[in-house]
Design a protein around this motif. Structure first.
Motif, PDB file in Angstrom:
ATOM      1  N   LEU A 393       0.848  -1.192   0.000  1.00  0.00           N
ATOM      2  CA  LEU A 393       0.000   0.000   0.000  1.00  0.00           C
ATOM      3  C   LEU A 393       0.882   1.239   0.000  1.00  0.00           C
ATOM      4  N   ALA A 394       0.534   2.219  -0.835  1.00  0.00           N
ATOM      5  CA  ALA A 394       1.239   3.501  -0.885  1.00  0.00           C
ATOM      6  C   ALA A 394       0.235   4.619  -0.654  1.00  0.00           C
ATOM      7  N   VAL A 395       0.680   5.725  -0.052  1.00  0.00           N
ATOM      8  CA  VAL A 395      -0.215   6.845   0.248  1.00  0.00           C
ATOM      9  C   VAL A 395       0.492   8.157  -0.053  1.00  0.00           C
ATOM     10  N   PHE A 396      -0.289   9.199  -0.263  1.00  0.00           N
ATOM     11  CA  PHE A 396       0.217  10.570  -0.360  1.00  0.00           C
ATOM     12  C   PHE A 396      -0.948  11.528  -0.204  1.00  0.00           C
ATOM     13  N   GLY A 397      -0.691  12.680   0.388  1.00  0.00           N
ATOM     14  CA  GLY A 397      -1.724  13.687   0.600  1.00  0.00           C
ATOM     15  C   GLY A 397      -1.334  14.640   1.711  1.00  0.00           C
ATOM     16  N   GLU A 398      -1.924  15.817   1.696  1.00  0.00           N
ATOM     17  CA  GLU A 398      -1.666  16.837   2.714  1.00  0.00           C
ATOM     18  C   GLU A 398      -2.774  16.830   3.750  1.00  0.00           C
ATOM     19  N   ILE A 399      -2.429  17.020   5.015  1.00  0.00           N
ATOM     20  CA  ILE A 399      -3.394  17.006   6.109  1.00  0.00           C
ATOM     21  C   ILE A 399      -3.619  18.439   6.599  1.00  0.00           C
ATOM     22  N   GLY A 400      -4.894  18.818   6.698  1.00  0.00           N
ATOM     23  CA  GLY A 400      -5.247  20.123   7.229  1.00  0.00           C
ATOM     24  C   GLY A 400      -5.493  20.061   8.723  1.00  0.00           C
ATOM     25  N   LEU A 401      -5.642  21.209   9.354  1.00  0.00           N
ATOM     26  CA  LEU A 401      -5.857  21.251  10.799  1.00  0.00           C
ATOM     27  C   LEU A 401      -7.206  20.676  11.201  1.00  0.00           C
ATOM     28  N   GLY A 402      -8.134  20.628  10.274  1.00  0.00           N
ATOM     29  CA  GLY A 402      -9.427  20.043  10.574  1.00  0.00           C
ATOM     30  C   GLY A 402      -9.468  18.541  10.386  1.00  0.00           C
ATOM     31  N   GLY A 403      -8.339  17.940  10.087  1.00  0.00           N
ATOM     32  CA  GLY A 403      -8.288  16.504   9.855  1.00  0.00           C
ATOM     33  C   GLY A 403      -8.627  16.122   8.431  1.00  0.00           C
TER      34      GLY A 403
END
Length: 465
Positions: A393-403
């Motif tokens: 499994l591979a992942v990528f993405g940005e997380i905001g303060l609201g989850g």
């Protein structure tokens, strides 16, 4: 007899002071002011050029439309990874500064370039101020370098070196290193701020006037920065940094400044017995030896310029024996790690307040882009719950303060890289699904998650398969 005026110069930033001080008022360094004589400031680069050139110093302007731009004339270094970082090869008349820790492989790389350029009938002038000719020959024999067009000179006298350049007219010049070069007209010792600045200025004028690319090796100080004044990096056209742990075999070449290409590209090399070897597939290199069935391990797909790279992210979450739990991060920004921990506690109910947290990006890679957030969060979730992530499994993405999980650029390229490396599933931001071509069929399962809770649910569905 008139009294000679005394000036004090900072060896760190080059700022001149009328009187001695314990601390430089510009860079803040302590005990760096040295006394210099007025002759240090009388040297003119223009006069130095005039002494070695018979051409008149007349400036002849021309119209912009009269300048020919039919094709960019670049010199192939024979090393694909170096060409990638430079933007396609060496530009004629450019000055390239290569820096790195001692023993990282700077001289080895440039000597191998000499071997590659020899096959393309390029005449190379290699100037060393640190080694003797015999030592260069011994190292060349060890690396298996044979070149009839490689000229070796052992000298630290820069005006004499420039006279030799004018006589030999090489296609490429290598200076090893700029800290050993000196100009007799400058009273400062080799390696001082004034000597480095004036020597680089003189080499730059020669490169521009004669259309000869010059590669310069630069030392680094104890803080990891390039030794010499900051103006050194402004003078040259390209600044390359050779990174990596000398105890490990892999090296990363990164462009900090490049007037003729992108600064986002990296080149990956492996140090072998016979020199540096190009690593054409960095993803396979970074994922080699990855353990299976171990908690706290995730795979990130990051972008280095136009190249997607898969990297292993490890997280270790253990009960703390201290009043204030430790937070250690290697290859990832420490402040960003604290932010992700706060979001996980607030939005998902995970508690890290009594746990030590250790983050490590394998292979010496720096995962500084926002797309690395999701892989860090997934590794932390796996580590604190002690649950292994389903493979592969591979992942990528940005997380905001609201989850929430926000979209990132180059989604298609990242998914393609995961597919090429044989991954069966990939978790991406839900908003990034629209970036994928709906008519294209992928051999891996793509899961879109809008927030962290959805990502963890999608992870549970993969575990049940």
């Amino acid at each position: 007899m008139a009294k000679i005026k005394i000036v004090y110069e900072c060896i760190e930033c080059g700022k001149q002071h009328p009187k001695w001080n314990g601390q430089c008022s510009v860079c803040g360094a302590w005990n760096t002011l040295e006394e210099v004589t007025p002759s240090s400031f009388d040297f003119s680069v223009a006069s130095g050029i005039a002494r070695i050139s018979a051409n008149a110093s007349t400036v002849i302007p021309c119209k912009l439309d009269d300048i020919e731009t039919a094709g960019e004339d670049r010199i192939d270094t024979g090393t694909g990874e170096l060409n990638r970082v430079l933007g396609g090869g060496l530009v004629r008349g450019s000055v390239v500064l290569l820096s790195g820790e001692p023993g990282i492989g700077k001289s080895t790389l440039l000597l191998q370039i000499c071997n590659s350029c020899d096959s393309m009938k390029q005449n190379i002038f290699y100037v060393t101020g640190e080694e003797s000719r015999r030592q260069i020959k011994i190292r060349a024999d060890r690396l298996g370098i044979e070149s009839d067009s490689l000229l070796i000179a052992q000298s630290t006298d820069l005006p004499g070196i420039i006279n030799a350049i004018e006589k030999e007219k090489p296609d490429l010049v290598i200076i090893d290193s700029i800290q050993t070069m000196k100009i007799d007209s400058v009273s400062s010792s080799p390696g001082s701020v004034t000597q480095i600045r004036e020597c680089t200025n003189l080499l730059t004028h020669v490169a521009k006037n004669r259309e000869i690319p010059i590669l310069i090796i630069g030392h680094v100080n104890k803080d990891g920065g390039i030794a010499g004044p900051k103006v050194l990096e402004h003078i040259v056209d390209t600044v390359l940094c050779f990174e990596g742990d000398r105890r490990l075999s892999y090296r990363i070449l990164r462009a900090v400044k490049n007037r003729y290409g992108s600064t986002n590209e990296i080149g990956v090399f492996e140090m072998c017995e016979n020199g540096l070897r190009e690593v054409a597939n960095p993803s396979a290199m970074l994922l080699s030896g990855r353990p299976n069935g171990i908690s706290g391990i995730s795979v990130l797909c990051t972008m280095e310029g136009a190249r997607p790279i898969l990297a292993e992210v490890q997280a270790l979450v253990t009960k703390s024996g201290f009043t204030s739990p430790r937070r250690v991060s290697e290859g990832f920004d420490y402040n960003r790690l604290c932010l992700i921990l706060a979001v996980l506690e607030k939005r998902t109910g995970l508690f890290f307040g009594s746990c030590d947290v250790y983050i490590n990006v394998i292979g010496g890679l720096s995962a500084n882009e926002p797309a690395a957030d999701l892989a860090i969060a997934l590794a932390l979730y796996s580590g604190i719950c002690d649950v292994a992530i389903p493979e592969p499994l591979a992942v990528f993405g940005e997380i905001g303060l609201g989850g929430e999980i926000r979209s990132v650029a180059n989604t298609t390229e990242r998914v393609r890289e995961c597919e090429r490396m044989g991954f069966k599933s990939c978790i991406i931001p839900k908003s990034a699904l629209k970036q994928l071509n709906k008519s294209t069929e992928y051999s891996l399962k793509i899961i879109g998650a809008a927030n962290l809770s959805q990502m963890f649910k999608g992870l549970e569905s993969l575990s049940s398969l």
